[in-house]
Enzyme design. Structure first.
Site, short mmCIF file in Angstrom:
data_model
loop_
_atom_site.label_atom_id
_atom_site.label_comp_id
_atom_site.label_asym_id
_atom_site.label_seq_id
_atom_site.Cartn_x
_atom_site.Cartn_y
_atom_site.Cartn_z
N LYS A 13 0.83 -1.21 0.00
CA LYS A 13 0.00 0.00 0.00
C LYS A 13 0.87 1.27 0.00
CE LYS A 13 -2.05 -1.16 3.87
NZ LYS A 13 -1.30 -2.42 4.13
N ARG A 88 -9.53 0.38 8.75
CA ARG A 88 -9.05 -0.96 9.07
C ARG A 88 -10.10 -1.75 9.84
NH1 ARG A 88 -3.14 0.34 9.02
NH2 ARG A 88 -1.95 -1.58 9.24
N ARG A 127 11.58 -5.40 5.00
CA ARG A 127 11.30 -3.96 4.80
C ARG A 127 12.27 -3.11 5.64
NH1 ARG A 127 5.31 -1.71 5.39
NH2 ARG A 127 5.38 -2.62 7.49
N ARG A 160 11.33 -1.42 11.24
CA ARG A 160 10.27 -1.03 12.16
C ARG A 160 10.17 -2.05 13.29
NH1 ARG A 160 5.08 0.31 8.47
NH2 ARG A 160 4.09 -0.72 10.23
N ARG A 171 -0.09 -9.34 13.55
CA ARG A 171 -0.70 -8.35 12.66
C ARG A 171 -1.51 -9.05 11.55
NH1 ARG A 171 4.23 -5.11 10.88
NH2 ARG A 171 2.78 -3.74 9.80
P1 ADP Z 1 2.25 -1.85 3.25
O1 ADP Z 1 2.26 -0.34 3.18
O2 ADP Z 1 1.05 -2.44 2.56
O3 ADP Z 1 2.42 -2.38 4.64
P2 ADP Z 1 4.80 -1.61 1.85
O4 ADP Z 1 4.43 -0.77 0.67
O5 ADP Z 1 5.56 -0.95 2.95
O6 ADP Z 1 3.50 -2.37 2.42
O7 ADP Z 1 5.62 -2.86 1.28
C1 ADP Z 1 6.17 -3.82 2.20
C2 ADP Z 1 7.57 -4.23 1.71
O8 ADP Z 1 7.43 -4.98 0.52
C3 ADP Z 1 8.49 -3.05 1.39
O9 ADP Z 1 9.79 -3.41 1.81
C4 ADP Z 1 8.41 -2.91 -0.13
O10 ADP Z 1 9.64 -2.46 -0.67
C5 ADP Z 1 8.12 -4.34 -0.57
N1 ADP Z 1 7.20 -4.43 -1.72
C6 ADP Z 1 6.12 -3.65 -1.97
N2 ADP Z 1 5.49 -4.04 -3.10
C7 ADP Z 1 6.18 -5.12 -3.56
C8 ADP Z 1 6.04 -6.00 -4.71
N3 ADP Z 1 5.04 -5.83 -5.60
N4 ADP Z 1 6.93 -6.99 -4.84
C9 ADP Z 1 7.94 -7.17 -3.95
N5 ADP Z 1 8.13 -6.38 -2.86
C10 ADP Z 1 7.27 -5.37 -2.67
P1 AMP Z 2 0.89 0.54 9.10
O1 AMP Z 2 1.99 1.54 9.01
O2 AMP Z 2 -0.30 0.88 8.24
O3 AMP Z 2 1.38 -0.87 8.90
O4 AMP Z 2 0.34 0.62 10.59
C1 AMP Z 2 1.18 0.33 11.69
C2 AMP Z 2 0.35 0.19 12.96
O5 AMP Z 2 -0.30 1.43 13.24
C3 AMP Z 2 -0.77 -0.84 12.93
O6 AMP Z 2 -0.32 -2.15 13.21
C4 AMP Z 2 -1.70 -0.30 14.02
O7 AMP Z 2 -1.20 -0.58 15.31
C5 AMP Z 2 -1.59 1.22 13.80
N1 AMP Z 2 -2.60 1.68 12.83
C6 AMP Z 2 -2.37 2.23 11.61
N2 AMP Z 2 -3.52 2.53 10.98
C7 AMP Z 2 -4.51 2.15 11.82
C8 AMP Z 2 -5.92 2.14 11.74
N3 AMP Z 2 -6.57 2.62 10.66
N4 AMP Z 2 -6.63 1.66 12.80
C9 AMP Z 2 -6.01 1.20 13.89
N5 AMP Z 2 -4.69 1.14 14.03
C10 AMP Z 2 -3.93 1.61 13.00
#
Ligand code: ADP
Ligand code: AMP
Length: 214
Positions: A13, A88, A127, A160, A171
């Protein structure tokens, strides 16, 4: 363009939101980023949120709903926005509907990124994020030019706290129980498009743009 990016942790995302920010010139609203910013700033909201986030649990609805309500009223959201990581839960989705109605705005699309659980775990474990500018990387799929150093600002790349194996599993469960029902919620509203998030980053981006153009 008023858009929600839906999908489990690690689906891509944030990665796709950054591409869409460049493409459409509208802001990414990531509740996760906003909460991490509050933690960094040491605000009371950040202190409260940290306990939930470290455990891989969701922060209470009223906290995140308040954040998004306030953010959507800012001027830069006038031409559109990309919600990343919100809503969420079903109550968050209902609250968003009320807020948008009050602001006389309507969602254009909800893109759901579909990725296998094992791939999600590997994505989260690999990541890395820049401590200074927040740019995202992956050790294998999107590596920085220099190990541990951000390409954009030379900041230090960190993992993270909630991307550690034990928290990742929790999660995933939270996603299945609380967030996955939103897929049907938005499908029933006729807003949902599913995208195969297993493709490489640029292919996923292209597919999203095709859907949004259509
Ligand atoms: P989200 O925001 O949904 O938690 P991220 O965009 O942070 O996910 O992506 C999670 C990890 O996967 C990051 O390290 C990113 O570089 C990698 N990633 C994202 N999209 C892809 C993809 N299509 N293929 C492989 N790795 C990806
Ligand atoms: P993210 O960066 O989207 O992976 O979110 C990291 C963490 O932030 C999650 O695991 C939750 O603890 C909190 N968080 C982010 N967005 C929300 C949401 N919309 N509702 C509740 N908790 C959230």
């Amino acid at each position: 363009m008023k858009l929600i990016l839906l999908g489990p942790p690690g689906a891509g995302k944030g990665t796709q939101a950054k591409m869409l920010v460049e493409h459409f010139g509208i802001p990414q609203i990531s509740t996760g980023d906003i909460l991490r910013g509050a933690i960094k700033a040491g605000s009371p909201m950040g202190l409260k949120a940290k306990e939930y986030m470290d455990a891989g649990a969701l922060v209470p609805d009223e906290v995140v709903v308040g954040i998004v309500e306030e953010r959507l009223q800012q001027d830069d959201c006038a031409a559109g926005f990309i919600l990343d990581g919100f809503p969420r839960t079903l109550p968050q989705a209902d609250a968003l509907a009320v807020t948008l109605k009050t602001l006389d705005k309507e969602l254009d699309a909800v893109i759901s990124l579909v990725v296998d659980t094992e791939a999600l775990v590997a994505r989260l474990a690999g990541r890395r994020t820049c401590r200074d500018c927040g740019a995202g990387y992956h050790l294998l799929h999107e590596p920085p030019r220099k190990d541990g150093i951000c390409d954009k600002c030379s900041g230090e790349l960190i993992q993270r706290d909630d991307d550690k194996e034990e928290t990742i599993r929790n999660r995933m469960e939270v996603y299945q129980q609380q967030t996955a029902p939103l897929v049907d919620y938005y499908r029933n509203l006729g807003l949902l498009s599913e995208v195969d998030g297993m493709m490489d980053i640029s292919a996923v981006g292209q597919r999203i743009l095709e859907i949004l153009k259509a």
